[in-house]
Design a protein around this motif. Structure first.
Motif, PDB file in Angstrom:
ATOM      1  N   MET A  83       0.834  -1.168   0.000  1.00  9.05           N
ATOM      2  CA  MET A  83       0.000   0.000   0.000  1.00  9.05           C
ATOM      3  C   MET A  83       0.885   1.240   0.000  1.00  9.05           C
ATOM      4  O   MET A  83       1.893   1.285   0.695  1.00  9.05           O
ATOM      5  CB  MET A  83      -0.852  -0.017   1.273  1.00  9.05           C
ATOM      6  N   LYS A  84       0.485   2.238  -0.768  1.00 10.02           N
ATOM      7  CA  LYS A  84       1.255   3.473  -0.757  1.00 10.02           C
ATOM      8  C   LYS A  84       0.302   4.659  -0.675  1.00 10.02           C
ATOM      9  O   LYS A  84      -0.892   4.533  -0.969  1.00 10.02           O
ATOM     10  CB  LYS A  84       2.143   3.575  -1.992  1.00 10.02           C
ATOM     11  N   LYS A  85       0.849   5.786  -0.287  1.00 13.73           N
ATOM     12  CA  LYS A  85       0.040   6.986  -0.115  1.00 13.73           C
ATOM     13  C   LYS A  85      -0.500   7.446  -1.470  1.00 13.73           C
ATOM     14  O   LYS A  85       0.206   7.430  -2.479  1.00 13.73           O
ATOM     15  CB  LYS A  85       0.863   8.099   0.519  1.00 13.73           C
ATOM     16  N   ILE A  86      -1.750   7.884  -1.452  1.00 10.46           N
ATOM     17  CA  ILE A  86      -2.387   8.382  -2.671  1.00 10.46           C
ATOM     18  C   ILE A  86      -1.975   9.838  -2.853  1.00 10.46           C
ATOM     19  O   ILE A  86      -2.155  10.663  -1.944  1.00 10.46           O
ATOM     20  CB  ILE A  86      -3.927   8.245  -2.572  1.00 10.46           C
ATOM     21  N   GLU A  87      -1.430  10.155  -4.011  1.00 11.76           N
ATOM     22  CA  GLU A  87      -0.903  11.495  -4.258  1.00 11.76           C
ATOM     23  C   GLU A  87      -1.940  12.445  -4.849  1.00 11.76           C
ATOM     24  O   GLU A  87      -1.977  13.620  -4.488  1.00 11.76           O
ATOM     25  CB  GLU A  87       0.323  11.415  -5.183  1.00 11.76           C
ATOM     26  N   LYS A  88      -2.756  11.965  -5.780  1.00 10.62           N
ATOM     27  CA  LYS A  88      -3.740  12.838  -6.434  1.00 10.62           C
ATOM     28  C   LYS A  88      -4.817  13.241  -5.434  1.00 10.62           C
ATOM     29  O   LYS A  88      -5.401  12.393  -4.769  1.00 10.62           O
ATOM     30  CB  LYS A  88      -4.401  12.131  -7.614  1.00 10.62           C
ATOM     31  N   ARG A  89      -5.099  14.536  -5.362  1.00 17.15           N
ATOM     32  CA  ARG A  89      -6.082  15.054  -4.404  1.00 17.15           C
ATOM     33  C   ARG A  89      -7.476  14.451  -4.613  1.00 17.15           C
ATOM     34  O   ARG A  89      -8.103  14.003  -3.654  1.00 17.15           O
ATOM     35  CB  ARG A  89      -6.183  16.584  -4.521  1.00 17.15           C
ATOM     36  N   ASP A  90      -7.970  14.429  -5.861  1.00 17.62           N
ATOM     37  CA  ASP A  90      -9.312  13.897  -6.119  1.00 17.62           C
ATOM     38  C   ASP A  90      -9.406  12.428  -5.731  1.00 17.62           C
ATOM     39  O   ASP A  90     -10.390  11.998  -5.128  1.00 17.62           O
ATOM     40  CB  ASP A  90      -9.698  14.078  -7.593  1.00 17.62           C
ATOM     41  N   ASP A  91      -8.385  11.657  -6.082  1.00 22.11           N
ATOM     42  CA  ASP A  91      -8.366  10.232  -5.732  1.00 22.11           C
ATOM     43  C   ASP A  91      -8.310  10.050  -4.210  1.00 22.11           C
ATOM     44  O   ASP A  91      -8.944   9.157  -3.651  1.00 22.11           O
ATOM     45  CB  ASP A  91      -7.180   9.525  -6.376  1.00 22.11           C
ATOM     46  N   LEU A  92      -7.547  10.922  -3.549  1.00 21.75           N
ATOM     47  CA  LEU A  92      -7.402  10.866  -2.101  1.00 21.75           C
ATOM     48  C   LEU A  92      -8.749  11.106  -1.417  1.00 21.75           C
ATOM     49  O   LEU A  92      -9.142  10.361  -0.518  1.00 21.75           O
ATOM     50  CB  LEU A  92      -6.383  11.907  -1.635  1.00 21.75           C
ATOM     51  N   TYR A  93      -9.475  12.135  -1.857  1.00 20.07           N
ATOM     52  CA  TYR A  93     -10.779  12.444  -1.262  1.00 20.07           C
ATOM     53  C   TYR A  93     -11.777  11.314  -1.505  1.00 20.07           C
ATOM     54  O   TYR A  93     -12.525  10.933  -0.608  1.00 20.07           O
ATOM     55  CB  TYR A  93     -11.334  13.757  -1.814  1.00 20.07           C
ATOM     56  N   ALA A  94     -11.786  10.789  -2.713  1.00 19.43           N
ATOM     57  CA  ALA A  94     -12.710   9.694  -3.036  1.00 19.43           C
ATOM     58  C   ALA A  94     -12.385   8.457  -2.200  1.00 19.43           C
ATOM     59  O   ALA A  94     -13.281   7.807  -1.646  1.00 19.43           O
ATOM     60  CB  ALA A  94     -12.650   9.364  -4.519  1.00 19.43           C
ATOM     61  N   SER A  95     -11.109   8.129  -2.090  1.00 19.83           N
ATOM     62  CA  SER A  95     -10.693   6.956  -1.317  1.00 19.83           C
ATOM     63  C   SER A  95     -11.027   7.151   0.164  1.00 19.83           C
ATOM     64  O   SER A  95     -11.517   6.231   0.822  1.00 19.83           O
ATOM     65  CB  SER A  95      -9.205   6.713  -1.498  1.00 19.83           C
ATOM     66  N   PHE A  96     -10.783   8.347   0.683  1.00 16.29           N
ATOM     67  CA  PHE A  96     -11.097   8.622   2.087  1.00 16.29           C
ATOM     68  C   PHE A  96     -12.585   8.419   2.350  1.00 16.29           C
ATOM     69  O   PHE A  96     -12.983   7.783   3.325  1.00 16.29           O
ATOM     70  CB  PHE A  96     -10.687  10.046   2.478  1.00 16.29           C
ATOM     71  N   SER A  97     -13.408   8.958   1.475  1.00 18.25           N
ATOM     72  CA  SER A  97     -14.854   8.862   1.649  1.00 18.25           C
ATOM     73  C   SER A  97     -15.316   7.401   1.651  1.00 18.25           C
ATOM     74  O   SER A  97     -16.106   6.989   2.509  1.00 18.25           O
ATOM     75  CB  SER A  97     -15.560   9.636   0.535  1.00 18.25           C
ATOM     76  N   LYS A  98     -14.790   6.608   0.703  1.00 15.23           N
ATOM     77  CA  LYS A  98     -15.172   5.195   0.637  1.00 15.23           C
ATOM     78  C   LYS A  98     -14.693   4.436   1.874  1.00 15.23           C
ATOM     79  O   LYS A  98     -15.432   3.642   2.453  1.00 15.23           O
ATOM     80  CB  LYS A  98     -14.571   4.546  -0.613  1.00 15.23           C
ATOM     81  N   ARG A  99     -13.461   4.670   2.265  1.00 13.13           N
ATOM     82  CA  ARG A  99     -12.910   3.939   3.413  1.00 13.13           C
ATOM     83  C   ARG A  99     -13.567   4.358   4.727  1.00 13.13           C
ATOM     84  O   ARG A  99     -13.773   3.541   5.619  1.00 13.13           O
ATOM     85  CB  ARG A  99     -11.395   4.100   3.472  1.00 13.13           C
ATOM     86  N   ARG A 100     -13.920   5.636   4.844  1.00 13.67           N
ATOM     87  CA  ARG A 100     -14.635   6.102   6.033  1.00 13.67           C
ATOM     88  C   ARG A 100     -15.984   5.404   6.123  1.00 13.67           C
ATOM     89  O   ARG A 100     -16.368   4.905   7.190  1.00 13.67           O
ATOM     90  CB  ARG A 100     -14.825   7.619   5.974  1.00 13.67           C
ATOM     91  N   SER A 101     -16.679   5.315   5.005  1.00 11.11           N
ATOM     92  CA  SER A 101     -17.969   4.613   4.990  1.00 11.11           C
ATOM     93  C   SER A 101     -17.785   3.147   5.367  1.00 11.11           C
ATOM     94  O   SER A 101     -18.601   2.579   6.101  1.00 11.11           O
ATOM     95  CB  SER A 101     -18.612   4.705   3.608  1.00 11.11           C
ATOM     96  N   GLY A 102     -16.706   2.552   4.878  1.00 11.20           N
ATOM     97  CA  GLY A 102     -16.409   1.158   5.215  1.00 11.20           C
ATOM     98  C   GLY A 102     -16.140   0.981   6.697  1.00 11.20           C
ATOM     99  O   GLY A 102     -16.591   0.005   7.311  1.00 11.20           O
ATOM    100  N   LEU A 103     -15.409   1.930   7.291  1.00  7.08           N
ATOM    101  CA  LEU A 103     -15.148   1.867   8.737  1.00  7.08           C
ATOM    102  C   LEU A 103     -16.438   1.990   9.533  1.00  7.08           C
ATOM    103  O   LEU A 103     -16.649   1.272  10.517  1.00  7.08           O
ATOM    104  CB  LEU A 103     -14.178   2.974   9.155  1.00  7.08           C
ATOM    105  N   TYR A 104     -17.308   2.913   9.136  1.00 10.67           N
ATOM    106  CA  TYR A 104     -18.593   3.069   9.814  1.00 10.67           C
ATOM    107  C   TYR A 104     -19.393   1.773   9.741  1.00 10.67           C
ATOM    108  O   TYR A 104     -19.998   1.338  10.720  1.00 10.67           O
ATOM    109  CB  TYR A 104     -19.404   4.196   9.190  1.00 10.67           C
ATOM    110  N   LYS A 105     -19.386   1.171   8.560  1.00  4.99           N
ATOM    111  CA  LYS A 105     -20.143  -0.071   8.382  1.00  4.99           C
ATOM    112  C   LYS A 105     -19.582  -1.172   9.283  1.00  4.99           C
ATOM    113  O   LYS A 105     -20.340  -1.894   9.943  1.00  4.99           O
ATOM    114  CB  LYS A 105     -20.089  -0.497   6.918  1.00  4.99           C
ATOM    115  N   LYS A 106     -18.273  -1.298   9.331  1.00  9.74           N
ATOM    116  CA  LYS A 106     -17.646  -2.325  10.175  1.00  9.74           C
ATOM    117  C   LYS A 106     -17.908  -2.051  11.652  1.00  9.74           C
ATOM    118  O   LYS A 106     -18.179  -2.976  12.432  1.00  9.74           O
ATOM    119  CB  LYS A 106     -16.135  -2.407   9.920  1.00  9.74           C
TER     120      LYS A 106
END
Length: 161
Positions: A1-24
């Motif tokens: 795993m590596k840090k996401i550099e692109k801002r748009d990709d970073l925001y999208a990934s954060f949003s998806k992973r945050r939702s995944g954490l809430y679900k878990k």
């Protein structure tokens, strides 16, 4: 795993992973009957949190795990648990309704598609011989109609004269 550099990709990934954490976290609460608390800061610094049953219950327990919650805090926590259970039940009902609606829509779409096909498939293209017969029939009918029209016109003119 590596840090996401692109801002748009970073925001999208954060949003998806945050939702995944809430679900878990929600699954842990529902399946294991545990208390959960988490605070997440977005890449822009915006805070997000998930606490069950309440913030006070989690913080109090975190500060001193041996400490018993006050009666009012226990009541608030029990109410929060009950409300979460009600909402989860309602969510399951809505999921079932949605699945049924999607199934019915798919069935309807399938019926419409096959209905359209069968209507058009039942119309066969006539052969050259059939077209010739149909053309002859139309000519005969046309001649018969013309003759009848002539008869009616001559009858009308003779009766008026």
């Amino acid at each position: 795993m590596k840090k996401i550099e692109k801002r748009d990709d970073l925001y999208a990934s954060f949003s998806k992973r945050r939702s995944g954490l809430y679900k878990k976290a929600s699954e842990l609460v529902r399946e294991c009957d545990v208390d959960v608390g988490m605070i997440i800061f977005s890449p822009t610094g915006k805070p997000y949190s998930f606490f069950h049953p309440t913030v006070d219950a989690i913080v109090s327990c975190f500060q001193n795990s041996d400490l018993q919650l006050s009666i009012s805090a226990q009541l608030v926590a029990a109410h929060a648990r009950h409300r979460v259970n009600e909402l989860n039940s309602r969510l399951e009902e809505l999921d079932t309704i949605k699945k049924d609606a999607v199934f019915q829509k798919n069935m309807y779409d399938e019926v419409m598609e096959t209905g359209q096909k069968s209507r058009w498939e039942s119309v066969e293209e006539p052969s050259a011989e059939e077209l010739t017969k149909f053309e002859d029939w139309l000519n005969t009918v046309g001649s018969d109609l013309q003759n009848r029209l002539n008869q009616l016109e001559s009858g009308a003119s003779s009766s008026s004269g």
